[in-house]
Design an enzyme around this catalytic site. Structure first.
Site, PDB file in Angstrom:
ATOM      1  N   GLY A  19     -33.764 -37.304 -33.116  1.00  0.00           N
ATOM      2  CA  GLY A  19     -33.791 -37.344 -34.453  1.00  0.00           C
ATOM      3  C   GLY A  19     -32.852 -37.874 -35.079  1.00  0.00           C
ATOM      4  O   GLY A  19     -32.805 -38.063 -36.341  1.00  0.00           O
ATOM      5  N   PHE A  23     -25.002 -34.817 -37.769  1.00  0.00           N
ATOM      6  CA  PHE A  23     -23.957 -35.413 -38.355  1.00  0.00           C
ATOM      7  C   PHE A  23     -22.722 -34.937 -38.003  1.00  0.00           C
ATOM      8  O   PHE A  23     -22.436 -33.746 -37.805  1.00  0.00           O
ATOM      9  CB  PHE A  23     -23.862 -35.146 -39.849  1.00  0.00           C
ATOM     10  CG  PHE A  23     -22.718 -35.988 -40.743  1.00  0.00           C
ATOM     11  CD1 PHE A  23     -22.689 -37.184 -40.574  1.00  0.00           C
ATOM     12  CD2 PHE A  23     -21.725 -35.179 -41.053  1.00  0.00           C
ATOM     13  CE1 PHE A  23     -21.562 -37.843 -41.299  1.00  0.00           C
ATOM     14  CE2 PHE A  23     -20.554 -35.708 -41.924  1.00  0.00           C
ATOM     15  CZ  PHE A  23     -20.521 -37.101 -41.956  1.00  0.00           C
ATOM     16  N   GLY A  24     -21.744 -35.778 -37.346  1.00  0.00           N
ATOM     17  CA  GLY A  24     -20.463 -35.410 -36.629  1.00  0.00           C
ATOM     18  C   GLY A  24     -20.560 -35.579 -35.155  1.00  0.00           C
ATOM     19  O   GLY A  24     -19.632 -35.557 -34.288  1.00  0.00           O
ATOM     20  N   ALA A  27     -22.832 -39.279 -30.422  1.00  0.00           N
ATOM     21  CA  ALA A  27     -24.139 -39.568 -29.361  1.00  0.00           C
ATOM     22  C   ALA A  27     -25.540 -39.598 -30.051  1.00  0.00           C
ATOM     23  O   ALA A  27     -26.222 -40.284 -29.784  1.00  0.00           O
ATOM     24  CB  ALA A  27     -23.842 -39.082 -28.101  1.00  0.00           C
ATOM     25  N   SER A  28     -25.584 -38.285 -30.709  1.00  0.00           N
ATOM     26  CA  SER A  28     -26.838 -38.084 -31.525  1.00  0.00           C
ATOM     27  C   SER A  28     -27.086 -38.993 -32.576  1.00  0.00           C
ATOM     28  O   SER A  28     -28.282 -39.480 -32.709  1.00  0.00           O
ATOM     29  CB  SER A  28     -26.581 -36.653 -32.138  1.00  0.00           C
ATOM     30  OG  SER A  28     -27.815 -36.371 -32.975  1.00  0.00           O
ATOM     31  N   ASN A 110     -24.511 -23.052 -27.467  1.00  0.00           N
ATOM     32  CA  ASN A 110     -24.647 -22.772 -28.691  1.00  0.00           C
ATOM     33  C   ASN A 110     -25.492 -21.424 -29.016  1.00  0.00           C
ATOM     34  O   ASN A 110     -25.476 -21.063 -30.278  1.00  0.00           O
ATOM     35  CB  ASN A 110     -25.036 -23.957 -29.702  1.00  0.00           C
ATOM     36  CG  ASN A 110     -24.093 -25.160 -29.682  1.00  0.00           C
ATOM     37  OD1 ASN A 110     -24.499 -26.153 -29.268  1.00  0.00           O
ATOM     38  ND2 ASN A 110     -22.830 -25.067 -29.859  1.00  0.00           N
ATOM     39  N   GLU A 174     -20.579 -20.915 -33.773  1.00  0.00           N
ATOM     40  CA  GLU A 174     -21.261 -22.290 -32.998  1.00  0.00           C
ATOM     41  C   GLU A 174     -21.214 -21.536 -31.687  1.00  0.00           C
ATOM     42  O   GLU A 174     -21.643 -22.316 -30.468  1.00  0.00           O
ATOM     43  CB  GLU A 174     -20.618 -23.412 -33.192  1.00  0.00           C
ATOM     44  CG  GLU A 174     -20.737 -24.053 -34.301  1.00  0.00           C
ATOM     45  CD  GLU A 174     -21.881 -24.716 -34.741  1.00  0.00           C
ATOM     46  OE1 GLU A 174     -22.520 -25.277 -33.686  1.00  0.00           O
ATOM     47  OE2 GLU A 174     -22.587 -24.459 -35.750  1.00  0.00           O
ATOM     48  N   ARG A 214     -17.300 -26.743 -37.918  1.00  0.00           N
ATOM     49  CA  ARG A 214     -18.636 -25.928 -37.756  1.00  0.00           C
ATOM     50  C   ARG A 214     -18.285 -24.418 -37.608  1.00  0.00           C
ATOM     51  O   ARG A 214     -18.822 -23.688 -37.706  1.00  0.00           O
ATOM     52  CB  ARG A 214     -19.630 -26.508 -36.582  1.00  0.00           C
ATOM     53  CG  ARG A 214     -19.955 -27.987 -36.958  1.00  0.00           C
ATOM     54  CD  ARG A 214     -21.017 -28.287 -36.042  1.00  0.00           C
ATOM     55  NE  ARG A 214     -21.240 -29.771 -35.894  1.00  0.00           N
ATOM     56  CZ  ARG A 214     -22.214 -30.202 -35.126  1.00  0.00           C
ATOM     57  NH1 ARG A 214     -22.959 -29.535 -34.358  1.00  0.00           N
ATOM     58  NH2 ARG A 214     -22.335 -31.343 -35.189  1.00  0.00           N
ATOM     59  N   HIS A 250     -17.596 -29.727 -31.267  1.00  0.00           N
ATOM     60  CA  HIS A 250     -17.178 -28.667 -30.860  1.00  0.00           C
ATOM     61  C   HIS A 250     -16.036 -28.513 -29.808  1.00  0.00           C
ATOM     62  O   HIS A 250     -15.592 -29.647 -29.189  1.00  0.00           O
ATOM     63  CB  HIS A 250     -18.408 -28.097 -29.805  1.00  0.00           C
ATOM     64  CG  HIS A 250     -19.767 -27.729 -30.591  1.00  0.00           C
ATOM     65  ND1 HIS A 250     -21.034 -28.178 -30.256  1.00  0.00           N
ATOM     66  CD2 HIS A 250     -19.824 -26.897 -31.601  1.00  0.00           C
ATOM     67  CE1 HIS A 250     -21.737 -27.406 -31.273  1.00  0.00           C
ATOM     68  NE2 HIS A 250     -21.138 -26.730 -31.961  1.00  0.00           N
ATOM     69  N   ASP A 252     -15.733 -27.619 -26.878  1.00  0.00           N
ATOM     70  CA  ASP A 252     -16.074 -27.775 -25.293  1.00  0.00           C
ATOM     71  C   ASP A 252     -16.236 -29.471 -25.093  1.00  0.00           C
ATOM     72  O   ASP A 252     -16.745 -29.731 -24.312  1.00  0.00           O
ATOM     73  CB  ASP A 252     -17.373 -27.108 -24.969  1.00  0.00           C
ATOM     74  CG  ASP A 252     -18.740 -27.498 -25.560  1.00  0.00           C
ATOM     75  OD1 ASP A 252     -18.744 -28.383 -26.593  1.00  0.00           O
ATOM     76  OD2 ASP A 252     -19.686 -26.829 -25.398  1.00  0.00           O
ATOM     77  N   CYS A 369     -22.772 -28.254 -22.441  1.00  0.00           N
ATOM     78  CA  CYS A 369     -23.662 -27.881 -23.678  1.00  0.00           C
ATOM     79  C   CYS A 369     -25.102 -27.223 -23.084  1.00  0.00           C
ATOM     80  O   CYS A 369     -25.430 -26.559 -23.933  1.00  0.00           O
ATOM     81  CB  CYS A 369     -24.211 -29.376 -24.232  1.00  0.00           C
ATOM     82  SG  CYS A 369     -22.791 -29.742 -25.295  1.00  0.00           S
TER      83      CYS A 369
END
Length: 446
Positions: A19, A23-24, A27-28, A110, A174, A214, A250, A252, A369
């Site tokens: 989807g 934001f940020g 890759a997403s 998370n 987070e 975050r 994040h 990590d 993750c």
């Protein structure tokens, strides 16, 4: 008594899709609207879990969230039968529909922050689910996450569960993605590192300008208080605002720790030398390794692209440390060259193993993750819900479950299909029986 670090990986849910909601997360965003393969994603995750179990690691699994989240759509005014609610949302608010279908709970780093009994005032293992307030699709997770954790860690003699922090950006939390623990061994008191992006109540302090921070300092401090940690075993580090703006959403994604090793990029933190000195002062052990990756060896951009630091850093039963890396690290000349050199240096890290988790990587999450780390004593491990621990039987049963219920392809347009909701609920209802975690989903509770 033996001490263990158990990795609990999130099982990828039946609605795994691209989807592009985060934001940020570069890759997403880059893979938004692509066609996903939920079955392949779930099987890739299970294969990694089984491989770690075969290495002698203690490995667990956490159930995914109920998606599509029709209950969230009803809360914001969509009415009618479930099929009507989905169709109305698809027509009137397609982005919201994508959000309530997100399988983002697969990124179990998370899920919560965990402090082992060796660090806490009451000697129990403490869990605080992350509130994930910065992203709507993730803010829907904490209540069910708490139920899943309670179904997995059920014995109140050993485990203490807290409610997630207030649902407000000032306490944006987070979870373990911004938390690392260093220790001489897992059963010995350690130093818990809380990494934050900004101070919410003091806007004069440094903060990123392009992408959101975050995690707040205030949230990190609240979790430490809830867990009964002392000043002597906590360190608060601020993430470099510039690397957040470079896509390091994040901590990590820019550093990872395990036992007496902190593996980090030189641009990861602010006031790095002072904070490393503080960690060294508080560390309860003799030997501590700070492994710094220079920008000249691996750029921040390449680290984000390959998720060099979103690798799992594990201690094998032999005592050697191994990096579990995505194949993207192997395919990058600079990262692969660095990793091959790293294992020859005088550090505890002696191996690198590569795994294909492309379905997860394309949505913005690597091996680290996908797991929540829980340090346990032998008695505490025995008190864990044993049905959630990976062995040959559980692995086979979960693979068969995926084959039975998951689709090979899923596009964003498929999310409004009422049959997908029926398939998902049927699958999850069966999963709770396999894992013996109880009725954790809203549809199971009427």
């Amino acid at each position: 008594m033996k001490q263990y670090e158990v990795n609990f990986d999130g099982l990828v849910g039946p609605t795994h899709n691209y989807g592009g909601l985060s934001f940020g997360n570069v890759a997403s965003s880059n893979n938004a609207q692509a066609v996903s393969n939920p079955k392949e994603a779930a099987k890739q995750g299970l294969t990694k879990m089984k491989a770690l179990a075969d290495m002698g690691m203690q490995q667990g699994v956490l159930a995914p969230q109920e998606r599509p989240n029709v209950h969230a759509l009803r809360r914001i005014g969509f009415t009618g039968a479930d099929a009507d609610v989905l169709q109305k949302a698809a027509k009137q608010a397609p982005q919201i529909l994508q959000s309530v279908c997100s399988a983002s709970s697969m990124w179990t780093a998370n899920a919560a922050t965990v402090s082992p009994g060796a660090d806490t005032a009451d000697g129990k293992v403490h869990f605080t689910p992350a509130n994930l307030t910065n992203k709507f699709h993730r803010s829907l997770e904490p209540l069910v996450t708490g139920r899943i954790l309670k179904g997995t860690f059920q014995d109140s003699k050993y485990f203490q569960h807290h409610m997630h922090l207030p649902d407000n950006d000032h306490f944006g939390d987070e979870g373990a993605a911004n938390h690392t623990r260093l220790c001489a061994d897992y059963g010995r008191s350690g130093v818990e590192l809380f990494v934050y992006g900004k101070e919410a109540f003091d806007q004069s302090k440094p903060a990123p300008q392009k992408y959101p921070a975050r995690q707040t300092l205030e949230a990190s401090q609240a979790v430490a208080r809830l867990h009964g940690l002392s000043d002597e075993n906590t360190v608060y580090l601020q993430q470099n605002p510039d690397v957040i703006d470079a896509g390091v959403f994040h901590n990590d994604v820019i550093s990872v720790g395990n036992q007496n090793v902190l593996f980090y990029h030189e641009k990861a933190f602010l006031e790095t030398e002072a904070k490393l000195a503080e960690i060294r002062e508080k560390f309860n052990g003799d030997e501590l390794h700070f492994i710094k990756v220079n920008e000249s060896d691996v750029t921040v951009q390449e680290a984000v692209k390959t998720y060099l630091f979103n690798t799992q850093l594990l201690t094998l039963p032999s005592g050697e440390m191994v990096i579990i890396a995505p194949t993207e690290c192997q395919e990058s000349d600079s990262v692969n060259t660095y990793l091959q050199k790293l294992v020859t240096l005088n550090t505890p890290i002696k191996q690198v193993k590569f795994f294909d988790v492309k379905q997860s990587m394309r949505n913005g999450g690597g091996p680290a993750c996908l797991r929540l780390r829980v340090a346990l004593t032998e008695d505490e491990l025995a008190a864990v819900n044993q049905h959630t621990l990976i062995n040959d039987e559980v692995f086979t049963r979960l693979n068969n479950w995926v084959d039975k219920h998951y689709r090979d392809q899923l596009s964003v347009a498929d999310l409004a299909d009422p049959q997908l909701l029926i398939e998902s609920r049927t699958a999850l209802d069966e999963l709770t029986q396999i894992l013996k975690i109880g009725s954790v989903y809203t549809f199971q509770q009427g």
